[in-house]
Design a protein around this motif. Sequence first.
Motif, PDB file in Angstrom:
ATOM      1  N   ILE A 135       7.210 -86.544  43.559  1.00 34.10           N
ATOM      2  CA  ILE A 135       6.920 -87.963  43.367  1.00 34.10           C
ATOM      3  C   ILE A 135       7.206 -88.683  44.678  1.00 34.10           C
ATOM      4  O   ILE A 135       8.279 -88.510  45.272  1.00 34.10           O
ATOM      5  N   GLU A 136       6.258 -89.458  45.136  1.00 33.41           N
ATOM      6  CA  GLU A 136       6.440 -90.257  46.340  1.00 33.41           C
ATOM      7  C   GLU A 136       7.003 -91.613  45.943  1.00 33.41           C
ATOM      8  O   GLU A 136       6.373 -92.373  45.222  1.00 33.41           O
ATOM      9  N   ALA A 137       8.228 -91.904  46.391  1.00 30.88           N
ATOM     10  CA  ALA A 137       8.866 -93.192  46.101  1.00 30.88           C
ATOM     11  C   ALA A 137       9.142 -93.887  47.432  1.00 30.88           C
ATOM     12  O   ALA A 137      10.180 -93.704  48.053  1.00 30.88           O
ATOM     13  N   GLY A 138       8.162 -94.648  47.885  1.00 32.94           N
ATOM     14  CA  GLY A 138       8.302 -95.262  49.201  1.00 32.94           C
ATOM     15  C   GLY A 138       8.210 -94.190  50.278  1.00 32.94           C
ATOM     16  O   GLY A 138       7.265 -93.408  50.328  1.00 32.94           O
ATOM     17  N   GLU A 139       9.233 -94.121  51.137  1.00 31.99           N
ATOM     18  CA  GLU A 139       9.269 -93.105  52.179  1.00 31.99           C
ATOM     19  C   GLU A 139       9.994 -91.846  51.731  1.00 31.99           C
ATOM     20  O   GLU A 139      10.170 -90.907  52.508  1.00 31.99           O
ATOM     21  N   THR A 140      10.426 -91.827  50.474  1.00 33.99           N
ATOM     22  CA  THR A 140      11.195 -90.697  49.954  1.00 33.99           C
ATOM     23  C   THR A 140      10.331 -89.830  49.046  1.00 33.99           C
ATOM     24  O   THR A 140       9.581 -90.346  48.213  1.00 33.99           O
ATOM     25  N   THR A 141      10.422 -88.518  49.239  1.00 34.95           N
ATOM     26  CA  THR A 141       9.747 -87.566  48.370  1.00 34.95           C
ATOM     27  C   THR A 141      10.792 -86.921  47.462  1.00 34.95           C
ATOM     28  O   THR A 141      11.774 -86.356  47.940  1.00 34.95           O
ATOM     29  N   ILE A 142      10.576 -87.042  46.160  1.00 30.67           N
ATOM     30  CA  ILE A 142      11.526 -86.540  45.175  1.00 30.67           C
ATOM     31  C   ILE A 142      10.873 -85.412  44.367  1.00 30.67           C
ATOM     32  O   ILE A 142       9.724 -85.537  43.939  1.00 30.67           O
ATOM     33  N   VAL A 143      11.604 -84.338  44.175  1.00 37.51           N
ATOM     34  CA  VAL A 143      11.178 -83.281  43.251  1.00 37.51           C
ATOM     35  C   VAL A 143      12.064 -83.407  42.010  1.00 37.51           C
ATOM     36  O   VAL A 143      13.229 -83.007  42.035  1.00 37.51           O
ATOM     37  N   PRO A 144      11.573 -83.998  40.933  1.00 39.77           N
ATOM     38  CA  PRO A 144      12.409 -84.249  39.757  1.00 39.77           C
ATOM     39  C   PRO A 144      12.981 -82.956  39.171  1.00 39.77           C
ATOM     40  O   PRO A 144      12.327 -81.918  39.173  1.00 39.77           O
ATOM     41  N   GLN A 145      14.187 -83.069  38.672  1.00 40.52           N
ATOM     42  CA  GLN A 145      14.830 -81.955  37.978  1.00 40.52           C
ATOM     43  C   GLN A 145      14.859 -82.292  36.495  1.00 40.52           C
ATOM     44  O   GLN A 145      15.448 -83.288  36.090  1.00 40.52           O
ATOM     45  N   LEU A 146      14.222 -81.444  35.684  1.00 40.40           N
ATOM     46  CA  LEU A 146      14.101 -81.736  34.261  1.00 40.40           C
ATOM     47  C   LEU A 146      14.602 -80.573  33.415  1.00 40.40           C
ATOM     48  O   LEU A 146      14.587 -79.425  33.844  1.00 40.40           O
ATOM     49  N   LYS A 147      15.032 -80.912  32.207  1.00 42.69           N
ATOM     50  CA  LYS A 147      15.365 -79.918  31.203  1.00 42.69           C
ATOM     51  C   LYS A 147      14.716 -80.350  29.897  1.00 42.69           C
ATOM     52  O   LYS A 147      14.578 -81.553  29.640  1.00 42.69           O
ATOM     53  N   VAL A 148      14.298 -79.387  29.090  1.00 38.66           N
ATOM     54  CA  VAL A 148      13.623 -79.718  27.832  1.00 38.66           C
ATOM     55  C   VAL A 148      14.298 -78.984  26.680  1.00 38.66           C
ATOM     56  O   VAL A 148      14.909 -77.926  26.856  1.00 38.66           O
ATOM     57  N   ARG A 204      15.103 -77.273  47.419  1.00 37.26           N
ATOM     58  CA  ARG A 204      13.930 -76.952  46.606  1.00 37.26           C
ATOM     59  C   ARG A 204      12.725 -76.621  47.478  1.00 37.26           C
ATOM     60  O   ARG A 204      11.807 -75.919  47.054  1.00 37.26           O
ATOM     61  N   GLN A 205      12.700 -77.120  48.687  1.00 34.31           N
ATOM     62  CA  GLN A 205      11.548 -76.918  49.560  1.00 34.31           C
ATOM     63  C   GLN A 205      11.856 -76.013  50.748  1.00 34.31           C
ATOM     64  O   GLN A 205      10.992 -75.783  51.593  1.00 34.31           O
ATOM     65  N   ALA A 206      13.083 -75.499  50.808  1.00 37.13           N
ATOM     66  CA  ALA A 206      13.506 -74.728  51.980  1.00 37.13           C
ATOM     67  C   ALA A 206      12.692 -73.451  52.150  1.00 37.13           C
ATOM     68  O   ALA A 206      12.339 -73.091  53.281  1.00 37.13           O
ATOM     69  N   ILE A 252      25.169 -74.686  45.224  1.00 34.83           N
ATOM     70  CA  ILE A 252      24.090 -75.598  44.836  1.00 34.83           C
ATOM     71  C   ILE A 252      22.910 -74.806  44.300  1.00 34.83           C
ATOM     72  O   ILE A 252      22.299 -75.175  43.292  1.00 34.83           O
ATOM     73  N   VAL A 253      22.588 -73.703  44.962  1.00 32.82           N
ATOM     74  CA  VAL A 253      21.502 -72.838  44.499  1.00 32.82           C
ATOM     75  C   VAL A 253      21.767 -72.362  43.079  1.00 32.82           C
ATOM     76  O   VAL A 253      20.880 -72.392  42.212  1.00 32.82           O
ATOM     77  N   GLU A 254      22.997 -71.950  42.807  1.00 32.10           N
ATOM     78  CA  GLU A 254      23.339 -71.456  41.478  1.00 32.10           C
ATOM     79  C   GLU A 254      23.305 -72.569  40.444  1.00 32.10           C
ATOM     80  O   GLU A 254      22.817 -72.380  39.327  1.00 32.10           O
ATOM     81  N   ALA A 255      23.816 -73.754  40.811  1.00 32.44           N
ATOM     82  CA  ALA A 255      23.833 -74.876  39.872  1.00 32.44           C
ATOM     83  C   ALA A 255      22.423 -75.360  39.544  1.00 32.44           C
ATOM     84  O   ALA A 255      22.164 -75.833  38.441  1.00 32.44           O
ATOM     85  N   MET A 256      21.507 -75.224  40.498  1.00 37.58           N
ATOM     86  CA  MET A 256      20.132 -75.676  40.292  1.00 37.58           C
ATOM     87  C   MET A 256      19.281 -74.646  39.555  1.00 37.58           C
ATOM     88  O   MET A 256      18.128 -74.923  39.216  1.00 37.58           O
ATOM     89  N   GLY A 257      19.834 -73.464  39.309  1.00 32.96           N
ATOM     90  CA  GLY A 257      19.066 -72.425  38.640  1.00 32.96           C
ATOM     91  C   GLY A 257      18.050 -71.743  39.531  1.00 32.96           C
ATOM     92  O   GLY A 257      17.083 -71.150  39.046  1.00 32.96           O
ATOM     93  N   LEU A 258      18.255 -71.805  40.858  1.00 33.96           N
ATOM     94  CA  LEU A 258      17.324 -71.197  41.809  1.00 33.96           C
ATOM     95  C   LEU A 258      17.783 -69.829  42.296  1.00 33.96           C
ATOM     96  O   LEU A 258      17.156 -69.245  43.174  1.00 33.96           O
TER      97      LEU A 258
END
Length: 471
Positions: A135-148, A204-206, A252-258
């Motif tokens: 999601i582009e929010a102004g000059e910031t690019t966000i990759v939302p983290q969701l759970k369902v 997330r983009q590394a 951080i990698v482990e907490a993000m599930g990556l």
Amino acid sequence: MDAVCADPLPSLNLEVGVAAIEQQMASLNHRLVAAHPVSGLPVREALLAQMNADGCGMLGAIAFADFDRLTAFDPALGERVFAASTARLRAMLPPERFIAQVDRGYVGLWFGLQADETVARAELDAIGYALGEEIEAGETTIVPQLKVRLARFDQADGIEAGAFLARTLASFTLSNGIVATVDKPMVDYAELARDRYALEQDMRQAMARRELRLDFQPLIDAAQGRVCGAEALIRWDHPERGAIPPARFIPIVEAMGLASEIGMWALNAAAREAQGWATQGLDHLRVAVNVSGLQLERDDLPILVQRTLQRHELGAAALEIELTESVATSDAAHCREIFHDLRAMGVKLAVDDFGTGYSGFSSLRALAFDKIKIDREFVTDVDTRTDSQAICQSIVALGRGLGIRVLAEGVERRQEYEWLRRHGCNHFQGFYFARPMSGEAFVAFVRDPARLTELLRLDVTPNQIEARLRA
């Protein structure tokens, strides 16, 4: 002249009409309820009313895990991202799907009376995947983290709609990644949250940006006087922050599930490197790769490993899988099956940080390992600490009795190496021999035997060491 009496019929008709209107309004309450000011969606009362009216059905819940953390340091940004996500969500849904904002950062979907669980789950999974796009929010690019979540509601079970919704939301295990400490009262937790969140977004983009790489730390066989392999270690070169320590980004990698995704990247990169060593005539080398608990949970791990070896035309004997003791013993029965399949194809297995877990030596009885790595906690200053000496001697003796190689990791001083070598440890890893290095530098290290010979020099011979151990 008689007084004119008022006709009661209009009044009665008015009451009936008002009652009918009230009934219609009640049935359409979810359409008339005030919209949430951020998302524009109906609020939770509308969802609860629909659930109570239907009596049973499938409830879907979506947690925008970033919302509270974003609003902690930039409320406007958090609300913009959430509004953009919910707008994207509404555009995806069929007209009949009822949706409401049920809490800060939470959205509920009601699939209705006739909802099929398989269809509802497929739709919810597709929504979760699509909402994860940038999601582009102004000059910031966000990759939302969701759970369902998806759960079946039925009033016949004796649970009220509000309690059922609360229980569903409570099933989300969210962590803000910030641990408050009383000894640092001046810490700016908003700044910590902002920094942690930015780092997660970059992680997330590394891989896509090719910011991750592997370094290789030599594994030394002192008895043979040679380098026998290397442990592959993930490094992150951030374009703005520079080199980020693994101790910071791995949690951080482990907490993000990556962990599974990045673990597979590391396995492929390590196999590619090892295949390159073999083509240069260094076919005696083995590469050790760490596997996380999330990877080990997968039943198809052996299949993924086999495909990786085939893809890079690498023999299984050139690969060693390392697991920490706590991970390897978390589900002994499951691990035993995984280990059996890996060893059957020729892959070696090593238990890392041995001696620090709860299972201790008993884990080796249930799980077949090819190598034990003595944790650096016991290696550091082993030449002067009697408690560490007793532990190291016990592990070395255990390895000899079971026919398992024992490696001391974290060897940083010559005195540590000499004590361990004299007491029967033949395999080493640590800064005393070499720091982690690039693949090219590792090959150069392997091809410099004179340097290693000097590092391994002792005033006693291997035969004298063996005789001492047998005495």
